[in-house]
Scaffold this active site. Sequence first.
Site, short mmCIF file in Angstrom:
data_model
loop_
_atom_site.label_atom_id
_atom_site.label_comp_id
_atom_site.label_asym_id
_atom_site.label_seq_id
_atom_site.Cartn_x
_atom_site.Cartn_y
_atom_site.Cartn_z
N TYR A 248 59.36 55.83 74.01
CA TYR A 248 59.54 54.93 73.00
C TYR A 248 58.61 54.99 71.84
O TYR A 248 57.95 55.88 71.66
CB TYR A 248 59.37 53.87 73.96
CG TYR A 248 59.91 53.74 75.25
CD1 TYR A 248 61.66 53.86 75.31
CD2 TYR A 248 59.49 53.90 76.56
CE1 TYR A 248 62.40 53.77 76.35
CE2 TYR A 248 60.40 54.09 77.57
CZ TYR A 248 61.78 54.34 77.60
OH TYR A 248 62.43 54.50 78.76
N ARG A 420 56.30 54.05 93.27
CA ARG A 420 57.42 54.22 94.12
C ARG A 420 56.85 53.70 95.77
O ARG A 420 57.61 53.16 96.39
CB ARG A 420 57.80 55.55 93.98
CG ARG A 420 58.83 55.79 92.94
CD ARG A 420 59.18 57.39 92.86
NE ARG A 420 57.71 58.05 92.38
CZ ARG A 420 57.50 59.33 92.22
NH1 ARG A 420 58.70 59.84 92.53
NH2 ARG A 420 56.42 59.67 91.74
C1 FMN Z 1 62.55 52.62 89.04
C2 FMN Z 1 61.51 52.99 88.18
C3 FMN Z 1 61.18 52.24 86.86
C4 FMN Z 1 59.99 52.33 86.12
N1 FMN Z 1 60.03 51.65 84.93
C5 FMN Z 1 58.78 51.83 84.02
C6 FMN Z 1 58.52 50.95 83.15
O1 FMN Z 1 59.43 50.12 82.89
N2 FMN Z 1 57.52 51.23 82.43
C7 FMN Z 1 56.64 52.29 82.72
O2 FMN Z 1 55.50 52.24 82.13
N3 FMN Z 1 56.81 53.19 83.72
C8 FMN Z 1 57.86 52.86 84.46
N4 FMN Z 1 58.00 53.71 85.72
C9 FMN Z 1 57.12 54.72 85.95
C10 FMN Z 1 56.27 54.25 86.90
O3 FMN Z 1 55.55 53.27 86.59
C11 FMN Z 1 55.14 55.14 87.28
O4 FMN Z 1 54.30 55.71 86.19
C12 FMN Z 1 55.77 56.70 87.99
O5 FMN Z 1 56.70 56.10 88.81
C13 FMN Z 1 54.92 57.32 88.71
O6 FMN Z 1 54.25 56.60 89.86
P1 FMN Z 1 54.42 56.58 91.35
O7 FMN Z 1 54.32 58.25 91.60
O8 FMN Z 1 53.40 55.78 92.03
O9 FMN Z 1 55.85 56.29 91.62
C14 FMN Z 1 59.26 53.36 86.38
C15 FMN Z 1 59.40 54.10 87.67
C16 FMN Z 1 60.51 53.78 88.55
C17 FMN Z 1 60.70 54.55 89.75
S1 SF4 Z 2 64.29 55.54 96.95
FE1 SF4 Z 2 62.91 57.20 97.66
S2 SF4 Z 2 61.42 57.86 96.03
FE2 SF4 Z 2 62.22 55.86 95.58
S3 SF4 Z 2 60.71 54.58 96.68
FE3 SF4 Z 2 62.35 54.74 98.15
S4 SF4 Z 2 61.62 56.39 99.48
FE4 SF4 Z 2 60.46 56.42 97.41
#
Ligand code: FMN
Ligand code: SF4
Length: 503
Positions: A248, A420
């Site tokens: 962004y 997630r």
């Molecule tokens: C469905 C979804 C929507 C997301 N929307 C945003 C968002 O609005 N802003 C942001 O900074 N990161 C967003 N992210 C990224 C997450 O905040 C995070 O940085 C990324 O999923 C890695 O972390 P994790 O391994 O714990 O999922 C999003 C991730 C997912 C899965």
């Molecule tokens: S859909 Fe898959 S990657 Fe996403 S939160 Fe659920 S188990 Fe994790």
Amino acid sequence: MTFPAHRIRHPLPPAHWPTREDAARARWFSPIRIGRQLTAAERTWVPAMVPWRATDDGVVTPEVLEWYARFAEGQPGVLVVEATGIRDVASGPLLRIGDDRFIPGLQTLVETVRERSRGRTRVFIQILDFVTVRRRPEPERFFGRYLEITDSLRAQLALWLDDRRWRDRSESDVREFLLGADRVTIETVLTDRELEALDYGYRERVWDVHLPHIRDLPWVLPGLFAEAARRAREAGFDGVELHYAHAYTMASFLSRLNARTDGYGGSREHRVRLPLEVLAAVRARVGDDYVVGIRYLGDEVIEGGSDLDDAIWFGVRFAAAGVDYLSVSKGGRFEDAKQPKIGEAVYPYTGESGYECMPTVLSDARGPFGRNVPLAAAIRRAIRSAGLRTPLVTSGGITTFEQAEGILERGEADCVAAARQTLADPDWFRKIRLGYGDLVRRCEFTNYCEGLDQRHKQVTCKLWDRKFEPGDPAVRLASDGRRRLGAPSWSPPGEAGVDAPAG
Ligand SMILES: Cc1cc2nc3c(=O)[nH]c(=O)nc-3n(C[C@H](O)[C@H](O)[C@H](O)COP(=O)(O)O)c2cc1C
Ligand code: SF4
């Protein structure tokens, strides 16, 4: 390693959950001061996640409330509400905060989180700006309407076809010719940006200063961000998070690709100038006692983009300028995204930088778990060396208590976020804290949820669907009628009233 070369399927890291007594002594569940006045009850953190549940007018819906209520029930220390647009312009089912009329809905959201977390969770809102990205057009539309027929395009045609008459041919002749032309001709006569608009959809850059609204961003954005932050405060949020990450506007100002020559691009000093001016404007509007955080990239992971050295340099400047926390993410840029289908928009999580942002179990030797921690750790070290105490938040592939506790123990971050894993099981923090870790529903890191995000469909987790009988009237379904809209509920056996509000 290049992105398509990810080949190893990694198992989930084993989890040894603490007893309730051990959890009570854990760093992850210990309080932290953020900003001048705010204390979060614990260092567990839910980073922003867009669930595509707002109305097309950007207004909070019952589905949005339910999404955040469910996270609040897990009582994380901090819950960051999804990326919310600071402008009052149509942007699909993305929340907006670009006008005072959005305040009442957001106020209800804050009250819902307070109530459902029993006052334990601090709630911030992530605010963002983005520039235009259009869908990939049908070639007929592109050549028939969108493409500007300029003298220079006519000159290219004349040169390529070795026929000077093309310099004077009518616009409709040129359009008709291009529509029927072969690929080599198209690639020869169009500019790189025109070709990109044909193949990927038109996309603006923050260095397109020939466009007046892009040229004026440095004059417009501080005020827009400041007003959005003022509304966040009025709605009752505990803080705002400035979205300087991923694909962004503000991340693009910080990018090494930012070639603006008006003092807002080029050198690091110039690239960080607008982000600092926005921070200052926000601070001036909301006051010193209000939490203002920044989420930004520890590495863009694109060719020619900013890397960790830049991020360290920026981080120290943000900290010195008085930001209240820094949340470090990685990648998620448009530059290396895959070509979208016709009629769809390019999605910034489909290339290597996208992989790095939300890594899956199909990975390189390093694997997806805690993959981004070294970035936050290096930035934190530099900030501490500069004598500053700004808290750092890390995220990316966090799925066990040991991971989080190890990160805090080693001083790699001050808060540990999970997106997630918290989506898979919104109760997981609370389950661990209360000694029910073995009941945690573990995320499989295969990105079904991200696929829904990509198509702007209501985001859900595939694991939720393993726990319902189709036709059960008590279970609300997503608008396609096929998926659970919310995670199955959980409450600890006989545990009412154990959770004291944060001090
Ligand atoms: C469905 C979804 C929507 C997301 N929307 C945003 C968002 O609005 N802003 C942001 O900074 N990161 C967003 N992210 C990224 C997450 O905040 C995070 O940085 C990324 O999923 C890695 O972390 P994790 O391994 O714990 O999922 C999003 C991730 C997912 C899965
Ligand atoms: S859909 Fe898959 S990657 Fe996403 S939160 Fe659920 S188990 Fe994790």
